[in-house]
Design an enzyme around this catalytic site. Sequence first.
Site, PDB file in Angstrom:
ATOM      1  N   ASN A 228       8.771   2.095  14.211  1.00  0.00           N
ATOM      2  CA  ASN A 228       7.672   2.487  13.330  1.00  0.00           C
ATOM      3  C   ASN A 228       6.763   1.299  13.082  1.00  0.00           C
ATOM      4  O   ASN A 228       6.982   0.211  13.631  1.00  0.00           O
ATOM      5  CB  ASN A 228       8.219   3.062  12.011  1.00  0.00           C
ATOM      6  CG  ASN A 228       9.110   2.069  11.290  1.00  0.00           C
ATOM      7  OD1 ASN A 228       8.654   1.047  10.799  1.00  0.00           O
ATOM      8  ND2 ASN A 228      10.408   2.372  11.232  1.00  0.00           N
ATOM      9  N   ILE A 328      21.505   4.310   4.429  1.00  0.00           N
ATOM     10  CA  ILE A 328      22.019   3.044   3.904  1.00  0.00           C
ATOM     11  C   ILE A 328      21.949   3.014   2.387  1.00  0.00           C
ATOM     12  O   ILE A 328      22.917   2.668   1.697  1.00  0.00           O
ATOM     13  CB  ILE A 328      21.238   1.859   4.505  1.00  0.00           C
ATOM     14  CG1 ILE A 328      21.415   1.839   6.022  1.00  0.00           C
ATOM     15  CG2 ILE A 328      21.694   0.541   3.893  1.00  0.00           C
ATOM     16  CD1 ILE A 328      20.531   0.825   6.732  1.00  0.00           C
ATOM     17  N   PHE A 344      12.569   2.337  -1.765  1.00  0.00           N
ATOM     18  CA  PHE A 344      11.145   2.384  -1.452  1.00  0.00           C
ATOM     19  C   PHE A 344      10.834   3.739  -0.838  1.00  0.00           C
ATOM     20  O   PHE A 344      11.608   4.259  -0.032  1.00  0.00           O
ATOM     21  CB  PHE A 344      10.760   1.264  -0.483  1.00  0.00           C
ATOM     22  CG  PHE A 344      10.336  -0.002  -1.168  1.00  0.00           C
ATOM     23  CD1 PHE A 344       9.029  -0.448  -1.097  1.00  0.00           C
ATOM     24  CD2 PHE A 344      11.247  -0.737  -1.901  1.00  0.00           C
ATOM     25  CE1 PHE A 344       8.632  -1.620  -1.739  1.00  0.00           C
ATOM     26  CE2 PHE A 344      10.870  -1.906  -2.543  1.00  0.00           C
ATOM     27  CZ  PHE A 344       9.562  -2.345  -2.464  1.00  0.00           C
ATOM     28  N   LYS A 358      13.434  11.328  -4.618  1.00  0.00           N
ATOM     29  CA  LYS A 358      14.323  10.330  -4.009  1.00  0.00           C
ATOM     30  C   LYS A 358      15.108   9.593  -5.080  1.00  0.00           C
ATOM     31  O   LYS A 358      16.316   9.363  -4.936  1.00  0.00           O
ATOM     32  CB  LYS A 358      13.495   9.343  -3.181  1.00  0.00           C
ATOM     33  CG  LYS A 358      14.310   8.287  -2.458  1.00  0.00           C
ATOM     34  CD  LYS A 358      13.432   7.469  -1.520  1.00  0.00           C
ATOM     35  CE  LYS A 358      14.261   6.528  -0.654  1.00  0.00           C
ATOM     36  NZ  LYS A 358      13.437   5.812   0.348  1.00  0.00           N
ATOM     37  N   LYS A 362      19.230  10.332  -5.176  1.00  0.00           N
ATOM     38  CA  LYS A 362      20.097   9.213  -4.790  1.00  0.00           C
ATOM     39  C   LYS A 362      20.640   8.446  -5.998  1.00  0.00           C
ATOM     40  O   LYS A 362      21.331   7.446  -5.829  1.00  0.00           O
ATOM     41  CB  LYS A 362      19.343   8.273  -3.850  1.00  0.00           C
ATOM     42  CG  LYS A 362      18.946   8.937  -2.537  1.00  0.00           C
ATOM     43  CD  LYS A 362      18.356   7.950  -1.545  1.00  0.00           C
ATOM     44  CE  LYS A 362      17.969   8.660  -0.249  1.00  0.00           C
ATOM     45  NZ  LYS A 362      17.480   7.739   0.788  1.00  0.00           N
TER      46      LYS A 362
END
Length: 416
Positions: A228, A328, A344, A358, A362
């Site tokens: 990317n 991760i 991020f 997010k 998480k």
Amino acid sequence: MALPEQFAHSTAPSASTDGLELAGRRILLGVTGGVAAYKAAELTRQLIKAGATVRVAMTEAATRFVAPATFQALSGQSVFVDAWDARVPNLMPHIELSREADVVLVAPATADFLAKVVQGRADDLLSTLVLARDCPLLVAPAMNKQMWDNPATQRNVAQLAADDISMLGPDEGVQACGETGFGRMLEPEVLVEEVIAFFTPKVLAGKQVLLTAGPTFEAIDPVRGITNLSSGRMGYALARAARQAGAAVTLVSGPTGLPCPVGVARIDVTSALEMHGAVLSRAAASDVFIAVAAVADYRPAAPETRKIKKTAAGGEAMTLALTRNPDILSDVAALPAPPYCVGFAAESHDLAQYAEAKRVNKKLPLVVGNLIGDGFGGDSNKVILFDASGAHPLATTSKHGIARDIVARIAAALAG
């Protein structure tokens, strides 16, 4: 009595003070008689470029390597060598020169000079000035490797540390005498980084910070892969800011062309699986984990060991089977005693919706969100911080400025 033009505004050319990390800082640079004195000229230039005002005091021996006129031209300030300099109205330059300085930096600092400081000797302007100073002292040793390794020098180094004098270096490498070993003065750009770090509040002192940065590269065959546009700059800026704030920093980096920040331990990886292994083996011992890397969500299920040829790909179309990479950040956040986790979220649209989702999914205390067009590949960024109390936009600025703001937010959360 104040010294006329004491730390007056430099007449040397300089850039705008906007964003300069040493803006407003007054540095008294001491130069002693070693071959590395030539590096002090470049150090002067770089300190001024970072926004500092620099005044130079030299030993007589130093003038045999670099003329005072060089430092006067670079700094735009008078240079002092003589303890009886008549330009000081009360004939006390050893008092006046340090009184308005924020720090005294001696670079290079010879073995003889280190011994003088330890013994409290004052037989020239610079040693007398150091003894009479009322501001911190930083020294950058420069000498032959045998001189550095000598037990007398090592005793002096230990005493300087006990006296709360900061030792910057030395480095290891080829020396002017042709020998190789410890004793080289740190390069000017490294010394500037150390000076910036010295002035940075140590809000993360004693903390272990683990970060990821850059892209990952998932091999399709030996020459092609899935990656990317992440440059790694934001992650590297955060690593630098965390280290300057006093943390011990480990940076797990995907492929970038960026130099490792001074004082940061870097672990180079290529794929998401490699990054996952490097992070999970260190996460439990960390106080903070910042997942900045743009990790590939998928990788080729069966990468080829040989370059794929167009004739073997099956005509105009090629089918590539992908398999999901481990998450991760989720795996670190799910540890029994996880570090403070920062995620991020780089999105193309609906930033607030995806970033908050997010954070919640998480179970993260903090997510830094930005639109891809605002940060990917550039030197500046525009981000919004998402935590349990809501969304907090930060002003658009350099990635280093954003990094400092994020580090301050993390430190406040840990303190609270």
